[in-house]
Design a protein around this motif. Structure first.
Motif, PDB file in Angstrom:
ATOM      1  N   TYR A  11       0.857  -1.184   0.000  1.00  0.00           N
ATOM      2  CA  TYR A  11       0.000   0.000   0.000  1.00  0.00           C
ATOM      3  C   TYR A  11       0.899   1.241   0.000  1.00  0.00           C
ATOM      4  O   TYR A  11       1.862   1.309   0.764  1.00  0.00           O
ATOM      5  CB  TYR A  11      -0.898   0.037   1.240  1.00  0.00           C
ATOM      6  N   VAL A  12       0.582   2.205  -0.831  1.00  0.00           N
ATOM      7  CA  VAL A  12       1.301   3.482  -0.860  1.00  0.00           C
ATOM      8  C   VAL A  12       0.360   4.572  -0.380  1.00  0.00           C
ATOM      9  O   VAL A  12      -0.756   4.715  -0.899  1.00  0.00           O
ATOM     10  CB  VAL A  12       1.809   3.803  -2.278  1.00  0.00           C
ATOM     11  N   ILE A  13       0.811   5.331   0.622  1.00  0.00           N
ATOM     12  CA  ILE A  13       0.009   6.432   1.170  1.00  0.00           C
ATOM     13  C   ILE A  13       0.695   7.753   0.826  1.00  0.00           C
ATOM     14  O   ILE A  13       1.865   7.962   1.168  1.00  0.00           O
ATOM     15  CB  ILE A  13      -0.136   6.328   2.703  1.00  0.00           C
ATOM     16  N   GLU A  14      -0.020   8.647   0.158  1.00  0.00           N
ATOM     17  CA  GLU A  14       0.530   9.942  -0.242  1.00  0.00           C
ATOM     18  C   GLU A  14      -0.345  11.069   0.281  1.00  0.00           C
ATOM     19  O   GLU A  14      -1.558  11.069   0.068  1.00  0.00           O
ATOM     20  CB  GLU A  14       0.639  10.028  -1.765  1.00  0.00           C
TER      21      GLU A  14
ATOM     22  N   PHE B  56      -3.226   5.218  -2.282  1.00  0.00           N
ATOM     23  CA  PHE B  56      -4.196   6.113  -1.655  1.00  0.00           C
ATOM     24  C   PHE B  56      -3.575   7.509  -1.583  1.00  0.00           C
ATOM     25  O   PHE B  56      -2.580   7.719  -0.872  1.00  0.00           O
ATOM     26  CB  PHE B  56      -4.569   5.629  -0.255  1.00  0.00           C
ATOM     27  N   THR B  57      -4.134   8.461  -2.318  1.00  0.00           N
ATOM     28  CA  THR B  57      -3.625   9.834  -2.322  1.00  0.00           C
ATOM     29  C   THR B  57      -4.527  10.738  -1.493  1.00  0.00           C
ATOM     30  O   THR B  57      -5.645  10.389  -1.152  1.00  0.00           O
ATOM     31  CB  THR B  57      -3.531  10.369  -3.763  1.00  0.00           C
TER      32      THR B  57
ATOM     33  N   ASP C 151      -1.196   2.798 -13.798  1.00  0.00           N
ATOM     34  CA  ASP C 151      -0.293   1.685 -14.092  1.00  0.00           C
ATOM     35  C   ASP C 151       0.127   0.972 -12.812  1.00  0.00           C
ATOM     36  O   ASP C 151       0.175  -0.261 -12.757  1.00  0.00           O
ATOM     37  CB  ASP C 151       0.952   2.189 -14.822  1.00  0.00           C
ATOM     38  N   LEU C 152       0.428   1.764 -11.780  1.00  0.00           N
ATOM     39  CA  LEU C 152       0.896   1.181 -10.518  1.00  0.00           C
ATOM     40  C   LEU C 152      -0.165   0.270  -9.917  1.00  0.00           C
ATOM     41  O   LEU C 152       0.129  -0.848  -9.462  1.00  0.00           O
ATOM     42  CB  LEU C 152       1.262   2.305  -9.549  1.00  0.00           C
ATOM     43  N   THR C 153      -1.401   0.717  -9.917  1.00  0.00           N
ATOM     44  CA  THR C 153      -2.483  -0.116  -9.381  1.00  0.00           C
ATOM     45  C   THR C 153      -2.717  -1.340 -10.267  1.00  0.00           C
ATOM     46  O   THR C 153      -3.119  -2.398  -9.783  1.00  0.00           O
ATOM     47  CB  THR C 153      -3.780   0.694  -9.240  1.00  0.00           C
ATOM     48  N   GLY C 154      -2.432  -1.184 -11.567  1.00  0.00           N
ATOM     49  CA  GLY C 154      -2.567  -2.319 -12.469  1.00  0.00           C
ATOM     50  C   GLY C 154      -1.585  -3.435 -12.171  1.00  0.00           C
ATOM     51  O   GLY C 154      -1.829  -4.598 -12.512  1.00  0.00           O
TER      52      GLY C 154
ATOM     53  N   ALA D 139       0.843  12.111 -13.498  1.00  0.00           N
ATOM     54  CA  ALA D 139       0.895  11.261 -12.308  1.00  0.00           C
ATOM     55  C   ALA D 139      -0.304  10.315 -12.240  1.00  0.00           C
ATOM     56  O   ALA D 139      -0.165   9.168 -11.802  1.00  0.00           O
ATOM     57  CB  ALA D 139       0.965  12.120 -11.052  1.00  0.00           C
ATOM     58  N   LYS D 140      -1.473  10.775 -12.646  1.00  0.00           N
ATOM     59  CA  LYS D 140      -2.654   9.912 -12.604  1.00  0.00           C
ATOM     60  C   LYS D 140      -2.515   8.738 -13.568  1.00  0.00           C
ATOM     61  O   LYS D 140      -2.998   7.633 -13.287  1.00  0.00           O
ATOM     62  CB  LYS D 140      -3.908  10.723 -12.918  1.00  0.00           C
ATOM     63  N   ARG D 141      -1.859   8.961 -14.701  1.00  0.00           N
ATOM     64  CA  ARG D 141      -1.599   7.855 -15.622  1.00  0.00           C
ATOM     65  C   ARG D 141      -0.640   6.844 -14.986  1.00  0.00           C
ATOM     66  O   ARG D 141      -0.811   5.626 -15.112  1.00  0.00           O
ATOM     67  CB  ARG D 141      -1.021   8.399 -16.928  1.00  0.00           C
ATOM     68  N   LEU D 142       0.390   7.357 -14.298  1.00  0.00           N
ATOM     69  CA  LEU D 142       1.341   6.469 -13.633  1.00  0.00           C
ATOM     70  C   LEU D 142       0.677   5.720 -12.474  1.00  0.00           C
ATOM     71  O   LEU D 142       0.953   4.544 -12.241  1.00  0.00           O
ATOM     72  CB  LEU D 142       2.539   7.282 -13.128  1.00  0.00           C
TER      73      LEU D 142
END
Length: 419
Positions: free
Chosen positions: A166-169, A199-200, A190-193, A184-187
């Motif tokens: 899990y990444v918390i930002e 979680f931002t 991909d990361l969630t894919g 960043a939203k495109r990246l």
């Protein structure tokens, strides 16, 4: 000349070995708070994820220092500087004299004041010692606090090791200092894919556990985990400079020759505050290429050469699994407080994306995902040359249909930008 360098990182070693190449007689001493030769911090997530061996992270071997007659002092943490006596005190109480002194000790990981952050199972990925502890740790679920480059790379490494990650930002999007929101939203997609939860706009309130980590509480949810990685950025090391009366701001202040406000003391790398090469603003870009260039300038000036630092700029990549992105210069958000005619050029082709930021018809930054990243070198060159794109567009209209060999760079730039 006796040259003392505080810090055994990339900047400190660049100064030491550059000076040695041109001054065979200088006595060169590096004071290191760690007990290993120089290594590349950017390689640590790859070692963590099993993509390289521990030996591969090192940039120097012990014999490199011996062969170049550079004295590397391990476990020698500098605690104060006396510029009148030209002495550095290390934590053992020993006083070390110098003729020229270079501060290249970088900074410290910012550890937010979160309850429970001292629990066992909380790590960082900034230093080799901490990364080794994380690599040896046997966990199954990890929360990464912070989504800068190190945070994203650590998340990928832990996912490769089989963790649920899990990444918390805290900010509204990942990699907030390097990319604008649309990139960043495109990246993030991909990361969630790849199976990493992101979680931002979310704040970590507590690390749960009674000695050992059992979970993380945010202002929106509770996540069960046995591992926490703190990746919340680096605070420039200014306290040591202040013991010598050196002027500091966010970082150690230096001039275009990397000299501090105190004679015979230089500074370079992640601990310094310099200027933005594009806009001339006071800026801090804690990136490897800037550290190397600053160290090269400091070394040359110490050797008596007339030299002038051109300024720092952002250039970084975000590479995880099969996604490749890169960024340079200013983001659109970073230009909010800059006056001038601002223009944005965007191009998209399937999963490939380009975003170019212009100020007064000159490129000052760009971001790319996929194949567009291959052309960033052309855009960076245009930024340094300060090409005027109104002028380029006018010239392109005068070219013959078959093109002209001498105009290839201009034509290529025009095609990249969709002119």
């Amino acid at each position: 000349m006796k040259l003392v360098i505080i810090g055994n990182g990339i900047a400190g070693n660049q100064v030491a070995f550059d000076v040695r190449k041109k001054d065979p007689k200088a006595r060169i001493v590096i004071l290191s708070a760690e007990d290993v030769p120089e290594y590349d911090p950017c390689s640590l997530p790859y070692y963590l994820g099993g993509e390289c061996l521990r030996a591969d992270v090192f940039r120097k071997r012990p014999e490199d220092y011996a062969d170049n007659r550079i004295e590397l002092r391990h476990d020698a943490r500098a605690v104060s500087i006396d510029p009148d006596k030209k002495q550095v005190a290390i934590h053992t109480g020993e006083q070390i004299g110098y003729d020229k002194l270079v501060l290249a000790h970088g900074g410290d990981l910012f550890v937010p004041p979160i309850p429970g952050i001292d629990n066992s199972g909380v790590f960082s990925c900034k230093q080799l010692t901490e990364t080794q502890k994380l690599a040896d740790h046997k966990g199954t679920g990890a929360v990464v606090i912070g989504s800068g480059a190190i945070g994203i790379e650590a998340a990928e490494a832990l996912k490769r090791k089989g963790y649920e990650v899990y990444v918390i930002e805290l900010m509204d999007w990942i990699l907030p200092s390097l990319f604008d929101e649309p990139t960043a939203k495109r990246l993030e997609k991909d990361l969630t894919g790849y199976g990493i939860h992101v979680f931002t706009h979310e704040k970590v309130m507590e690390v749960k556990g009674d000695g050992n980590v059992t979970g993380v509480v945010t202002d929106r949810r509770t996540l069960a985990c046995d591992t926490v990685v703190v990746a919340t950025g680096v605070v420039p090391g200014t306290a040591l400079a202040q013991t010598a009366g050196i002027e500091t701001g966010r970082g150690i202040q230096v001039n275009r020759q990397m000299q501090t406000s105190v004679p015979d003391i230089y500074a370079c790398g992640d601990c310094v505050e310099t200027i933005d090469a594009c806009t001339g603003e006071i800026a801090m870009f804690q990136l490897k290429h800037n550290a190397i260039e600053q160290a090269q300038v400091a070394a040359r000036h110490i050797l008596g050469e007339p030299v002038r630092y051109l300024g720092a700029y952002a250039f970084a990549r975000a590479h995880f699994f099969d996604t490749h992105a890169a960024t340079f210069g200013k983001t659109q958000r970073a230009l909010d407080c800059v006056f001038g005619d601002k223009r944005l050029v965007e191009r998209e082709d399937k999963n490939n994306y380009l975003r170019v930021v212009m100020l007064d018809n000159q490129i000052v930054g760009g971001q790319a995902i996929g194949t567009f990243a291959n052309d960033l070198g052309l855009l960076i060159g245009a930024m340094w040359r300060k090409d005027d794109f109104l002028d380029i567009a006018a010239k392109m209209r005068t070219l013959p249909r078959g093109g002209a060999a001498h105009a290839w760079p201009m034509v290529r730039l025009g095609r990249v930008l969709g002119m």
